[in-house]
Design a protein around this motif. Sequence first.
Motif, short mmCIF file in Angstrom:
data_model
loop_
_atom_site.label_atom_id
_atom_site.label_comp_id
_atom_site.label_asym_id
_atom_site.label_seq_id
_atom_site.Cartn_x
_atom_site.Cartn_y
_atom_site.Cartn_z
N THR A 196 0.76 -1.25 0.09
CA THR A 196 0.14 -0.16 0.11
C THR A 196 0.72 1.23 0.11
OG1 THR A 196 -0.15 -0.01 2.62
CG2 THR A 196 -2.07 -1.18 1.13
N SER A 197 1.98 1.01 0.34
CA SER A 197 2.97 2.48 0.30
C SER A 197 3.18 2.67 -1.06
CB SER A 197 4.44 2.06 1.01
OG SER A 197 5.06 1.00 0.37
N GLY A 198 2.86 1.83 -2.10
CA GLY A 198 3.39 2.12 -3.50
C GLY A 198 4.79 1.57 -3.82
N THR A 199 5.48 1.05 -3.02
CA THR A 199 6.95 0.77 -3.31
C THR A 199 6.98 -0.77 -3.05
OG1 THR A 199 7.75 2.88 -2.38
CG2 THR A 199 9.25 0.96 -2.56
N ILE A 200 7.42 -1.51 -3.97
CA ILE A 200 7.93 -2.76 -3.76
C ILE A 200 9.44 -3.06 -3.69
CG2 ILE A 200 7.78 -5.16 -4.94
CD1 ILE A 200 5.38 -4.11 -6.73
N PRO A 201 9.53 -3.37 -2.38
CA PRO A 201 10.97 -3.46 -2.01
C PRO A 201 11.83 -4.82 -2.79
CG PRO A 201 9.63 -4.44 -0.33
CD PRO A 201 8.74 -4.08 -1.14
#
Length: 330
Positions: free
Chosen positions: A245-250
């Motif tokens: 949901t942060s928009g960042t795929i680590p």
Amino acid sequence: MKAWQATTLGEPGEVLQLAQVLEPTVGPGQLRVRVLAAALNFPDALMVRGQYQVRPEPPFTPGVEVCGEVLEVGPGVDPDRYHLGDRVVGTTAVPAGGLAEQCLMPAGGAFPSPPSWSDAQASCLTIGYQTAYVGLVRRAALQAGETLLVHAAAGGVGTAAVQVGKALGARVVGVVGGAAKAEVARAAGADVVVDRTEGDLVGSLREALGRGGADVVFDPVGGPSFEASTKVVAFEGRIVVVGFTSGTIPTPPLGHALVKNYSLVGLHWGLYLERNPAVARDAHARLLEMAASGVVEPVVSEQVPFADAPAALTRVASGRTTGRVVVLGA
């Protein structure tokens, strides 16, 4: 019938239009239901934006989770399992989704409703709670006495994970963004709450978790939350990756996972409905028991009228809401 339709892709408040459409036609393996309440989910907004893995062509009706009354049983559905008038909860068959007077539900994703819960509460039982239960029990093997770290612990799936974790006998540490959300996470049952907006998240987590760290991490956020988790996960800990949901795929630090001896576990709950539906049925049976005993109960922060569905979905997409936002039946 009335239905909210995404006539093009974009922000929910801009592209959802109220339309008069034909009642959906039930197909093999489906139920047609009267929508009593629809619980909004972040994927609803992603679908309207065209950013979800399921990408129906406009116009379509979003709303992936409902409580409804069975109006018609489609061909190939076990007649002993569903009956006209039954109140069921579960997922919908978008493009005939739940932000409408009627919708379609795949029979494999429809389950009995908790009898004592309201329509609004019941609409919240499936996606968030099954994600929490399957993630913690099947994927992470959370044990009584272990420490569970839950990110976004004031959100819909986060409050579910807090409650399920407590029901399983874990000590639960919740991470939230703001004082108001901290109160929601505490009310859901978190033993300790860390506000990530108040400074050094890793330092605060180390203080809250102690030297042992988190045996299990439940992460629907990704980005910086995932990175912080890798620094506080315990020896032989398990990080359950639920979403971003942060928009960042680590990018997983595999060398770090090797050195610290922890596991990275993915969870796509909806895939069980296709590959191993018995997992979902078993999870629902256990959740019904938890509901009956009062150890789980949805945190419904808003019940909005059908006419306000686009604005409500916009709020859910913004990340500013807590618990579950439910659209009542038309």
